[in-house]
Design a protein around this motif. Structure first.
Motif, PDB file in Angstrom:
ATOM      1  N   HIS A  16       0.773  -1.148   0.083  1.00  0.00           N
ATOM      2  CA  HIS A  16       0.082   0.161  -0.021  1.00  0.00           C
ATOM      3  C   HIS A  16       0.778   1.299   0.018  1.00  0.00           C
ATOM      4  N   HIS A 117      -2.414  -3.306  -3.346  1.00  0.00           N
ATOM      5  CA  HIS A 117      -3.617  -3.181  -3.058  1.00  0.00           C
ATOM      6  C   HIS A 117      -4.711  -3.126  -4.164  1.00  0.00           C
ATOM      7  N   CYS A 125      -3.907   2.310  -5.417  1.00  0.00           N
ATOM      8  CA  CYS A 125      -3.110   1.850  -4.529  1.00  0.00           C
ATOM      9  C   CYS A 125      -2.291   0.807  -4.506  1.00  0.00           C
TER      10      CYS A 125
HETATM   11 ZN   LIG Z   1      -3.879   0.654   0.026  1.00  0.00          ZN
END
Ligand SMILES: [Zn+2]
Length: 236
Positions: A16, A117, A125
């Motif tokens: 992330h 992510h 992300c």
């Molecule tokens: Zn994330």
């Protein structure tokens, strides 16, 4: 920090970014404050936070599942790099990420996969090219760790050390950026081969020929000794 695998099962690692470039946000305590006080969570959602200077901070205990990828938290470890703009992530952060993921991959014998992510979310992300940074194949496998337990190998060359970011232990079936790097070095050393990023039979033959030429054990496994010899020959 040395990674120690938790008791719960883990098969995927998620990467992330914090979506902030502000220096005052560059700390796990700020993330924890957001997650606990704004979202009413019991703790920060991530297990690791990597500051701009490359410091790796520990967040949620590894024994607990993360709160980071809605619907995809079980069986995962979550790592967050501080940053919002792709160009402003630092080399130190990438090196720490590679080192941490290398330790994780090694702890699991190469049996975990690494993902952004964004692969399970509509969120943008992380914003940096994590696949290139970690040298991931299409399935999210890295070549950061040996895929066979080091205990089954009798070659000193195969003892995993903390890998140089671009020079992990490589063997047959490895893929990605580190293999391209290897193939380029082999070519410079006179063992010309197609630079396709796949450690197949041709690359194996070239590695073994190079090892024999250097009086190294010709096991086809590219470890610290083989990398060192390759660098010496390439620089000559
Ligand atoms: Zn994330």
């Amino acid at each position: 920090m040395t990674f120690k695998a938790p008791g719960r099962e883990v098969d995927r690692i998620f990467i992330h970014c914090s979506a902030s470039d502000r220096p005052e946000h560059d700390d796990i305590s700020v993330m924890r404050d957001w997650h606990v006080n704004s979202r009413n969570w019991s703790d920060v959602g991530y297990h690791f936070f990597i500051k701009k200077d490359g410091t790796v901070q520990e967040g949620r205990p590894l024994e607990r599942i993360p709160a980071a990828q809605a619907g995809n938290n079980a069986g995962t470890i979550a790592i967050c790099l501080h940053g919002l703009t792709a160009e402003r992530f630092t080399k130190a952060q990438y090196e720490s990420l590679i080192r941490l993921c290398g330790e994780i991959d090694t702890a699991y014998g190469g049996m975990v996969t690494f993902h952004g992510h964004r692969e399970v979310s509509t969120k943008d992300c992380p914003v940096f090219p994590y696949r290139e940074v970690l040298g991931l194949d299409a399935h999210g496998s890295s070549s950061l760790a040996p895929t066979v337990s080091p205990l089954t190998s009798d070659t000193a060359d195969a003892i995993p050390t903390v890998p140089r970011p671009t020079e992990p232990l490589l063997r047959l079936m490895a893929r990605g950026q580190p293999v391209l790097h290897l193939q380029a070095m082999l070519s410079r050393a006179g063992h010309i081969l197609e630079e396709d990023g796949i450690f197949g039979q041709n690359t194996l033959a070239a590695v073994q020929a190079f090892q024999r030429s250097q009086d190294l054990k010709a096991d086809g496994i590219v470890g610290p000794r083989t990398w060192t010899a390759l660098r010496a020959v390439s620089a000559a």
